[in-house]
Design a protein around this motif. Structure first.
Motif, short mmCIF file in Angstrom:
data_model
loop_
_atom_site.label_atom_id
_atom_site.label_comp_id
_atom_site.label_asym_id
_atom_site.label_seq_id
_atom_site.Cartn_x
_atom_site.Cartn_y
_atom_site.Cartn_z
N ASN A 70 42.83 37.60 45.14
CA ASN A 70 43.75 37.42 44.20
C ASN A 70 43.19 36.49 43.39
N THR A 72 43.26 33.01 41.08
CA THR A 72 43.90 32.61 41.40
C THR A 72 43.90 31.67 39.98
N ASP A 92 41.74 34.07 45.52
CA ASP A 92 43.22 33.06 46.59
C ASP A 92 42.17 33.00 48.22
N VAL A 186 44.02 36.06 35.96
CA VAL A 186 44.67 35.12 37.33
C VAL A 186 45.98 35.86 37.36
N GLY A 187 45.71 36.76 38.46
CA GLY A 187 46.86 37.91 39.23
C GLY A 187 45.81 38.99 39.53
N ASP A 188 45.33 39.10 39.03
CA ASP A 188 44.92 40.05 39.98
C ASP A 188 43.50 40.38 40.98
N TYR A 189 44.19 41.66 41.92
CA TYR A 189 43.91 41.81 42.98
C TYR A 189 42.59 42.96 42.93
#
Length: 375
Positions: A70, A72, A92, A186-189
């Protein structure tokens, strides 16, 4: 009641009276209309063609993930100028950090075994040299040492690999340039397993742009390095000058065209991927030209009025002539057919002209020199 002799006498008198009247004078010829004329003359006209061109950066990179995870942090935004190696975003890394730590523990364990076997083989050698132990026992100690050394080297190499893998969790700029669109958040895999691969962002070097011009294959023998290229916007305004510096040796099978490239000065405000018009000048020829003001469009065809000698040799008359014109160059049209040098084309009063109307040619008046300022 009148007698027949009297009627005959009256009729004869009326005929004599009517015969004495004079015929009306002939109408005077129409007055010639003064018109401005210009002689058709050969001028240097560039032979050009215009094509749709794509602006491309010589250095452009699409950045895709090489690891799973993900996002970050994103440290930049679209349009930012970045330096080579600058961190653009972070994936991440916790799982990879754990893997590195685990591998470092394995490496330390193998290192301890290696150090023990290193000391043990030294002791076994001393005992063997003293004749206390057999050759087989000493060989077993050497074998254990070599095995532990190989295991330690392998563990050390794997630790370095995992550390290098950890660097992929930081997305860096490959060179100095401008950040393009950033479609992720931010947060997308993200994962490299996607087909096509997910594009995190792009970096383009805007100081080295070039125009990709696809020339039709029928012009392949005429395109060469050094030809002048003018880049134009959709309204025909000049953006910049350039020259062809690359010509492909192959013809594109799909487009049936030859790729030519022209460098773009760094001072322009063109962007990577922008579409512009590229006007390529193949040669400059001396051909007849006429002013734009002399041309009349009728039914989709081009005509000019020529001041030609009148049929009866009295002065001049307007003669409507069909012409085939090239693309305008400034305020003139190149004449491909229909006129020859020396023909005098009419420039004024064209809306009042018809075929055969008498005209009086007048040479164009030279422009007055600007008045000098008072001393």
């Amino acid at each position: 009641m009148k007698s027949p002799q009297l009627l005959f006498t009256l009729t004869l008198a009326a005929a004599l009276v009517s015969g004495c009247k004079q015929a009306p004078p002939a109408a005077p010829p129409p007055q010639a209309m003064p018109v401005m004329v210009a002689a058709v003359a050969d001028s240097a006209v560039p032979l050009t063609d215009t094509y749709v061109s794509t602006i491309k950066s010589r250095r452009s990179a699409s950045l895709s993930p090489q690891v799973d995870g993900n996002i970050t942090r994103i440290f930049v935004k679209s349009g930012d100028l970045v330096k080579a190696g600058q961190i653009l975003m972070q994936i991440d890394p916790l799982k990879q950090v754990a893997t590195v730590l685990s591998q470092q523990g394995t490496e330390q364990q193998q290192h301890a075994v290696y150090q023990y076997n290193q000391a043990d083989v030294a002791r076994e050698k001393a005992l063997y040299d003293a004749g206390i132990i057999s050759k087989q026992a000493y060989d077993q100690a050497v074998q254990s040492f070599n095995n532990s050394k190989g295991a330690f080297d392998s563990a050390s190499a794997l630790t370095n690999t995992q550390k290098e893998q950890l660097a992929y969790y930081k997305i860096r700029a490959p060179f100095d340039g401008t950040v393009g669109d950033i479609p992720v958040h931010v947060g997308d895999y993200v994962t490299p397993a996607n087909i096509p691969s997910t594009v995190l962002t792009t970096v383009d070097e805007t100081n080295e742009l070039e125009a990709y011009i696809y020339i039709p294959s029928e012009r392949a023998t005429q395109i060469k390095k050094g030809l002048a290229v003018d880049l134009l916007d959709t309204a025909g305004n000049l953006l910049t000058h350039s020259t062809v510096d690359f010509v492909s040796l192959q013809v594109d099978n799909g487009l049936q065209s030859v790729l030519a490239k022209a460098p773009i000065p760094a001072s322009t405000h063109l962007r990577n991927g922008q579409l512009v018009n590229a006007r390529v000048t193949y040669a400059t020829n001396q051909i007849p030209t006429v002013p734009v003001l002399a041309v009349v469009r009728i039914g989709g065809q081009s005509f000019v009025y020529v001041a030609a000698p009148a049929p009866k040799g009295n002065g001049f008359a307007a003669h409507q002539t069909l012409v085939n014109l090239g693309e305008p160059v400034g305020n003139i049209y190149p004449v491909l057919s229909g006129l020859k040098p020396g023909d005098r084309v009419i420039l004024s009063g064209i809306q009042f002209l018809q075929e055969g109307v008498p005209v009086q040619p007048l040479a164009p008046q030279p422009k007055a020199a600007p008045a000098s300022p008072p001393s």
